[in-house]
Design an enzyme around this catalytic site. Sequence first.
Site, PDB file in Angstrom:
ATOM      1  N   ASN A 245       0.783  -1.173   0.271  1.00  0.00           N
ATOM      2  CA  ASN A 245      -0.220  -0.209  -0.016  1.00  0.00           C
ATOM      3  C   ASN A 245       0.423   1.200   0.273  1.00  0.00           C
ATOM      4  O   ASN A 245       1.668   1.930   1.360  1.00  0.00           O
ATOM      5  CB  ASN A 245      -1.064   0.082   0.827  1.00  0.00           C
ATOM      6  N   TRP A 246       1.436   1.835  -1.050  1.00  0.00           N
ATOM      7  CA  TRP A 246       1.766   3.338  -1.552  1.00  0.00           C
ATOM      8  C   TRP A 246       1.210   4.085  -0.678  1.00  0.00           C
ATOM      9  O   TRP A 246       1.800   5.677  -0.401  1.00  0.00           O
ATOM     10  CB  TRP A 246       2.087   3.656  -3.073  1.00  0.00           C
ATOM     11  N   LYS A 247      -0.035   4.308  -0.243  1.00  0.00           N
ATOM     12  CA  LYS A 247      -0.473   5.232   0.312  1.00  0.00           C
ATOM     13  C   LYS A 247       0.016   6.719  -0.994  1.00  0.00           C
ATOM     14  O   LYS A 247      -0.103   6.703  -1.466  1.00  0.00           O
ATOM     15  CB  LYS A 247      -0.110   5.382   1.971  1.00  0.00           C
TER      16      LYS A 247
ATOM     17  N   HIS B  93      -9.634   0.637   5.075  1.00  0.00           N
ATOM     18  CA  HIS B  93      -8.621   0.655   5.971  1.00  0.00           C
ATOM     19  C   HIS B  93      -8.218   2.320   6.782  1.00  0.00           C
ATOM     20  O   HIS B  93      -9.801   2.444   6.990  1.00  0.00           O
ATOM     21  CB  HIS B  93      -7.395   1.749   4.752  1.00  0.00           C
TER      22      HIS B  93
ATOM     23  N   GLU C 248      -7.020   4.171   7.733  1.00  0.00           N
ATOM     24  CA  GLU C 248      -6.828   5.657   7.299  1.00  0.00           C
ATOM     25  C   GLU C 248      -8.457   6.629   6.861  1.00  0.00           C
ATOM     26  O   GLU C 248      -8.403   7.101   7.759  1.00  0.00           O
ATOM     27  CB  GLU C 248      -5.325   6.212   6.334  1.00  0.00           C
TER      28      GLU C 248
ATOM     29  N   GLU D  85      -5.210  -4.912  10.621  1.00  0.00           N
ATOM     30  CA  GLU D  85      -4.436  -3.967  11.329  1.00  0.00           C
ATOM     31  C   GLU D  85      -4.345  -3.404  12.364  1.00  0.00           C
ATOM     32  O   GLU D  85      -5.538  -2.757  12.092  1.00  0.00           O
ATOM     33  CB  GLU D  85      -4.107  -2.970   9.872  1.00  0.00           C
TER      34      GLU D  85
ATOM     35  N   GLY E  50       1.868   2.778  11.017  1.00  0.00           N
ATOM     36  CA  GLY E  50       2.848   3.324  11.072  1.00  0.00           C
ATOM     37  C   GLY E  50       3.812   4.097  12.390  1.00  0.00           C
ATOM     38  O   GLY E  50       4.796   4.795  12.139  1.00  0.00           O
TER      39      GLY E  50
ATOM     40  N   SER F 149       3.806  -2.087  10.131  1.00  0.00           N
ATOM     41  CA  SER F 149       4.968  -2.096  10.785  1.00  0.00           C
ATOM     42  C   SER F 149       5.623  -3.304   9.840  1.00  0.00           C
ATOM     43  O   SER F 149       6.704  -3.467  11.219  1.00  0.00           O
ATOM     44  CB  SER F 149       5.482  -1.392  12.089  1.00  0.00           C
TER      45      SER F 149
ATOM     46  N   GLY G 144       3.065  -1.060   3.757  1.00  0.00           N
ATOM     47  CA  GLY G 144       2.814   0.882   3.810  1.00  0.00           C
ATOM     48  C   GLY G 144       3.934   0.844   3.700  1.00  0.00           C
ATOM     49  O   GLY G 144       4.523   1.171   2.632  1.00  0.00           O
ATOM     50  N   GLY G 145       5.022   1.921   4.978  1.00  0.00           N
ATOM     51  CA  GLY G 145       6.131   2.050   4.564  1.00  0.00           C
ATOM     52  C   GLY G 145       7.590   1.496   4.186  1.00  0.00           C
ATOM     53  O   GLY G 145       8.200   2.164   2.985  1.00  0.00           O
TER      54      GLY G 145
HETATM   55  O1  LIG Z   1      -1.701  -0.372   4.432  1.00  0.00           O
HETATM   56  C1  LIG Z   1      -1.057  -1.234   5.195  1.00  0.00           C
HETATM   57  C2  LIG Z   1      -0.811  -0.376   6.590  1.00  0.00           C
HETATM   58  O2  LIG Z   1      -1.616   0.848   6.792  1.00  0.00           O
HETATM   59  C3  LIG Z   1       0.648   0.103   7.186  1.00  0.00           C
HETATM   60  O3  LIG Z   1       1.562   0.143   7.192  1.00  0.00           O
HETATM   61  P1  LIG Z   1       2.578   0.468   8.113  1.00  0.00           P
HETATM   62  O4  LIG Z   1       3.288  -0.738   6.971  1.00  0.00           O
HETATM   63  O5  LIG Z   1       3.585   1.829   7.192  1.00  0.00           O
HETATM   64  O6  LIG Z   1       2.957   0.270   9.023  1.00  0.00           O
END
Ligand SMILES: O=C[C@H](O)COP(=O)(O)O
Length: 249
Positions: free
Chosen positions: A9-11, A95, A97, A167, A173, A212, A233-234
Amino acid sequence: MKKKLVIANWKMNGGIAANAELLGELIPSLSRLNRLEIAICPSFPYLHQVSMVATGSNIALGAQNVSSHPEGAFTGEVSARMLKEFGCRYVLIGHSERRTLYAEDDQLVAQKFEAALKADLIPVLCVGETLEEHRTLKTQLVIARQLQAVIEQVGIQKIADGVIAYEPVWAIGTGLAASPTQAQQVHFKIRQLLAQHDLSIAKSICLLYGGSVRADNAAELFAQADIDGGLIGGASLDAESFTTICRSL
Ligand SMILES: O=C[C@H](O)COP(=O)(O)O
């Protein structure tokens, strides 16, 4: 056999040049990983770019959000049919967010799940508790409520056409992933909740962990009995980290 899946997930990150560079590293380094499915969810404007570059590779395309409506006067929204037309296979639904920053409630999330299914997309339903809910031991309650809304909307059989990602909001994050034991306990609970409706779906549905996940903790998380992959994510923005995570499954 249960599906193994890792989703990036590149957000709201990336750009044409940065995406090209990242994909240029990822595609060859992931090319031999045939034992799992890999998908990338870029922001809407880059779906076409990722689709074009990744065509012929083992990387599938996903989106980060979708409208609950099929079409019409919904300025700023993107329909499931449009995502399908642009080559998406997956779409993230609910999600945290979206739930917290954009006030998506359980009912809207359930409607989006249904809209995705109707367009023949695979919805990835994100569930998870906040830090406060975690501290007050409400994890199971919250997840049961989030799942129930979708089951009521589409029925248990249709849940089987999707994927569920646990999640914990406090792990997203923050660098503070759930421990493998904590994550396993919740994944097991999710299967138990589903088993109250259908045992075979509970056993076979693909359950991802997100929050994370990094190159150095992925293997231990993925080794848990009820974790079938990850939503990253990150760490998915770094080719080496994401490749290591995928190889850990
Ligand atoms: O969609 C991915 C999640 O929100 C996890 O994000 P993260 O790996 O940056 O904690």
